[in-house]
Write an enzyme that holds these catalytic residues in place. Structure first.
Site, PDB file in Angstrom:
ATOM      1  N   HIS A 146      -3.198   6.685   3.377  1.00  0.00           N
ATOM      2  CA  HIS A 146      -3.617   5.380   2.860  1.00  0.00           C
ATOM      3  C   HIS A 146      -4.950   5.008   3.500  1.00  0.00           C
ATOM      4  CE1 HIS A 146      -3.948   1.306   1.780  1.00  0.00           C
ATOM      5  NE2 HIS A 146      -3.501   0.796   2.911  1.00  0.00           N
ATOM      6  N   CYS A 148       0.814  -1.222   0.000  1.00  0.00           N
ATOM      7  CA  CYS A 148       0.000   0.000   0.000  1.00  0.00           C
ATOM      8  C   CYS A 148       0.846   1.270   0.000  1.00  0.00           C
ATOM      9  CB  CYS A 148      -0.946  -0.008   1.185  1.00  0.00           C
ATOM     10  SG  CYS A 148      -1.858  -1.540   1.317  1.00  0.00           S
ATOM     11  N   ASN A 161     -10.084  -0.773   0.864  1.00  0.00           N
ATOM     12  CA  ASN A 161      -8.624  -0.656   0.794  1.00  0.00           C
ATOM     13  C   ASN A 161      -8.160  -1.160  -0.575  1.00  0.00           C
ATOM     14  OD1 ASN A 161      -5.863  -0.931   0.956  1.00  0.00           O
ATOM     15  ND2 ASN A 161      -5.862  -1.927   2.954  1.00  0.00           N
TER      16      ASN A 161
HETATM   17  N1  ACO Z   1     -17.753  -8.986  10.986  1.00  0.00           N
HETATM   18  C1  ACO Z   1     -18.266  -9.143  12.225  1.00  0.00           C
HETATM   19  N2  ACO Z   1     -17.513  -9.392  13.326  1.00  0.00           N
HETATM   20  C2  ACO Z   1     -16.193  -9.483  13.130  1.00  0.00           C
HETATM   21  C3  ACO Z   1     -15.588  -9.350  11.869  1.00  0.00           C
HETATM   22  C4  ACO Z   1     -16.432  -9.086  10.749  1.00  0.00           C
HETATM   23  N3  ACO Z   1     -15.984  -8.921   9.495  1.00  0.00           N
HETATM   24  N4  ACO Z   1     -14.264  -9.501  11.997  1.00  0.00           N
HETATM   25  C5  ACO Z   1     -14.019  -9.710  13.295  1.00  0.00           C
HETATM   26  N5  ACO Z   1     -15.182  -9.719  14.006  1.00  0.00           N
HETATM   27  C6  ACO Z   1     -15.399  -9.900  15.416  1.00  0.00           C
HETATM   28  C7  ACO Z   1     -14.275 -10.714  16.058  1.00  0.00           C
HETATM   29  O1  ACO Z   1     -14.505 -12.084  15.963  1.00  0.00           O
HETATM   30  C8  ACO Z   1     -14.335 -10.208  17.482  1.00  0.00           C
HETATM   31  O2  ACO Z   1     -15.397 -10.842  18.157  1.00  0.00           O
HETATM   32  P1  ACO Z   1     -15.245 -11.280  19.700  1.00  0.00           P
HETATM   33  O3  ACO Z   1     -15.027  -9.998  20.465  1.00  0.00           O
HETATM   34  O4  ACO Z   1     -16.537 -11.962  20.004  1.00  0.00           O
HETATM   35  O5  ACO Z   1     -14.037 -12.175  19.742  1.00  0.00           O
HETATM   36  C9  ACO Z   1     -14.718  -8.752  17.327  1.00  0.00           C
HETATM   37  O6  ACO Z   1     -15.345  -8.621  16.045  1.00  0.00           O
HETATM   38  C10 ACO Z   1     -13.524  -7.833  17.368  1.00  0.00           C
HETATM   39  O7  ACO Z   1     -12.539  -8.355  16.487  1.00  0.00           O
HETATM   40  P2  ACO Z   1     -11.155  -7.691  16.331  1.00  0.00           P
HETATM   41  O8  ACO Z   1     -10.259  -8.517  15.465  1.00  0.00           O
HETATM   42  O9  ACO Z   1     -10.668  -7.260  17.682  1.00  0.00           O
HETATM   43  O10 ACO Z   1     -11.579  -6.373  15.510  1.00  0.00           O
HETATM   44  P3  ACO Z   1     -10.765  -5.064  15.309  1.00  0.00           P
HETATM   45  O11 ACO Z   1     -11.463  -3.951  15.951  1.00  0.00           O
HETATM   46  O12 ACO Z   1      -9.297  -5.250  15.582  1.00  0.00           O
HETATM   47  O13 ACO Z   1     -10.929  -4.849  13.738  1.00  0.00           O
HETATM   48  C11 ACO Z   1      -9.736  -5.077  11.682  1.00  0.00           C
HETATM   49  C12 ACO Z   1     -10.403  -5.817  12.842  1.00  0.00           C
HETATM   50  C13 ACO Z   1     -10.797  -4.253  10.963  1.00  0.00           C
HETATM   51  C14 ACO Z   1      -9.144  -6.095  10.730  1.00  0.00           C
HETATM   52  C15 ACO Z   1      -8.645  -4.131  12.249  1.00  0.00           C
HETATM   53  O14 ACO Z   1      -7.804  -4.835  13.123  1.00  0.00           O
HETATM   54  C16 ACO Z   1      -7.797  -3.504  11.170  1.00  0.00           C
HETATM   55  O15 ACO Z   1      -8.266  -2.691  10.386  1.00  0.00           O
HETATM   56  N6  ACO Z   1      -6.499  -3.847  11.108  1.00  0.00           N
HETATM   57  C17 ACO Z   1      -5.606  -3.291  10.113  1.00  0.00           C
HETATM   58  C18 ACO Z   1      -5.787  -4.013   8.824  1.00  0.00           C
HETATM   59  C19 ACO Z   1      -5.095  -3.305   7.676  1.00  0.00           C
HETATM   60  O16 ACO Z   1      -4.924  -2.121   7.676  1.00  0.00           O
HETATM   61  N7  ACO Z   1      -4.712  -4.106   6.673  1.00  0.00           N
HETATM   62  C20 ACO Z   1      -4.211  -3.575   5.463  1.00  0.00           C
HETATM   63  C21 ACO Z   1      -2.774  -3.232   5.496  1.00  0.00           C
HETATM   64  S1  ACO Z   1      -2.298  -2.480   4.006  1.00  0.00           S
HETATM   65  C22 ACO Z   1      -1.729  -3.644   2.848  1.00  0.00           C
HETATM   66  O17 ACO Z   1      -0.554  -3.817   2.679  1.00  0.00           O
HETATM   67  C23 ACO Z   1      -2.691  -4.402   2.018  1.00  0.00           C
END
Ligand code: ACO
Length: 316
Positions: A240, A116, A270
């Site tokens: 980004h 990215c 993204n």
């Molecule tokens: N829908 C519904 N519930 C979900 C989902 C979903 N899609 N995904 C996770 N959950 C649930 C989990 O199971 C968890 O439930 P629990 O509390 O009962 O265990 C709860 O939601 C919270 O999950 P977390 O993983 O803690 O969610 P978080 O707030 O961390 O969000 C996310 C997850 C969106 C992936 C976040 O961590 C994030 O954006 N990380 C960065 C990712 C990123 O930027 N990636 C791209 C990098 S750039 C590149 O090079 C491509």
């Protein structure tokens, strides 16, 4: 943190264009293949819908052609094409060669893979080429992440999508638009976000989130120091578009108001290498630079990489 020599030949944008995957996929549609819901995706990521479809070469050719038409120049006057992508259409040859031919360019063409951060990496390299004599460079950032996502995985599928953004740089007399830049990589973090050849994206989202904010802030501060500007000087931030909460946390730590950040993630998801040019040049980013504005571009990605640039906006 290299400084730009005052004698360096500069550049400015003379044309740009964007394109998106042709099919819009809503959050509600995703519930058919995974346990998720619209409310969770909006609140936790800021994404409302995303665009998917098309190959990397197809989307690049569309955005590149729009940029050429806007610049109103002969395609043969471009001296090099840099395509930032982490999703090339083939392992060999580079997708930039396909795009070079499709656009009628007659120049060197190469891909840059910095995930990215790729568009900003490409932009820095383009300014370097202009510094050593090139007149016009096309930089395109394109990714088609929908092709390497497991559409049943709720940890990744809601996040990633397809798009492209292209820009043409032309040499200027005098110093040009680039005031400062930074590119970084920390390969020790590669296991938190990767895709094996032929396979799908694997991600430790929490760890990516934690590091993303820190490395965005760090890179932005290095670029600002190199440019001799402070956060008070920044008119617009083009971050980004990975997660609205990452953007908000990074702006908060930098002491830059979110009002200054261009946001398009709600419509695009993204799109990796395309994310910064889509937010800068596309229809969805609400904040657009005007002449004289100091613009901060800042991204992070798999690697983990980070990149930022400070521009004084003087596009044609
Ligand atoms: N829908 C519904 N519930 C979900 C989902 C979903 N899609 N995904 C996770 N959950 C649930 C989990 O199971 C968890 O439930 P629990 O509390 O009962 O265990 C709860 O939601 C919270 O999950 P977390 O993983 O803690 O969610 P978080 O707030 O961390 O969000 C996310 C997850 C969106 C992936 C976040 O961590 C994030 O954006 N990380 C960065 C990712 C990123 O930027 N990636 C791209 C990098 S750039 C590149 O090079 C491509």
């Amino acid at each position: 943190m290299p400084q730009i020599p005052s004698s360096a030949r500069g550049a400015r944008f003379i044309g740009w264009g964007t394109s998106l995957g042709h099919r819009v996929v809503t959050n509600d549609e995703l519930t058919a293949s995974m346990d998720t819901n619209d409310e969770w995706i909006r609140e936790r990521t800021g994404i409302h819908r995303r665009h998917v479809g098309g190959s990397t070469a197809e989307l690049s050719t569309i955005s590149g052609q729009i940029a050429l038409d806007m610049a109103g120049i002969d395609p043969k006057s471009i001296d090099a094409l840099i395509l930032a992508t982490t999703t090339p259409d083939r392992t060999v040859p580079a997708t930039s060669a396909t795009v070079q031919n499709a656009l009628g360019l007659a120049c060197g063409a190469f891909d840059v893979n910095a995930a990215c951060s790729g568009f900003v990496y490409g932009l820095v390299v383009a300014h370097g080429l202009i510094g050593v004599g090139a007149e016009r460079i096309m930089v395109i950032g394109t990714d088609t992440l929908s092709r390497i996502v497991d559409w049943t995985d709720r940890n990744t599928a809601p996040l990633f999508a397809d798009g492209s953004g292209a820009a043409i740089l032309e040499s200027t007399k005098g110093s040009g638009q680039l005031l400062g830049w930074d590119i970084d990589a920390d390969g020790s973090a590669e296991e938190i976000l990767y895709a094996e050849v032929g396979s799908t994206i694997q991600m430790n989202g929490k760890e990516v989130f934690r590091r993303a904010v820190r490395i965005m802030v760090d890179s932005a501060q290095k670029s600002m120091a190199a440019a001799g500007v402070t956060t008070e000087d920044i008119s617009i931030v083009i971050p980004h578009q990975a997660n609205i909460r990452i953007i908000s946390a990074a702006c908060d730590r930098l002491g830059i108001s979110m009002d200054k950040a261009s946001i398009s993630i709600h419509e695009t998801g993204n799109t990796s290498s395309a994310s910064i040019p889509l937010a800068l040049f596309g229809d969805f980013g609400q904040v657009k630079p005007k002449d004289g504005d100091i613009v901060l571009l800042v991204g992070f990605g798999a690697g983990m990489t980070a990149a930022s640039a400070i521009l004084r906006w003087n596009a044609q």
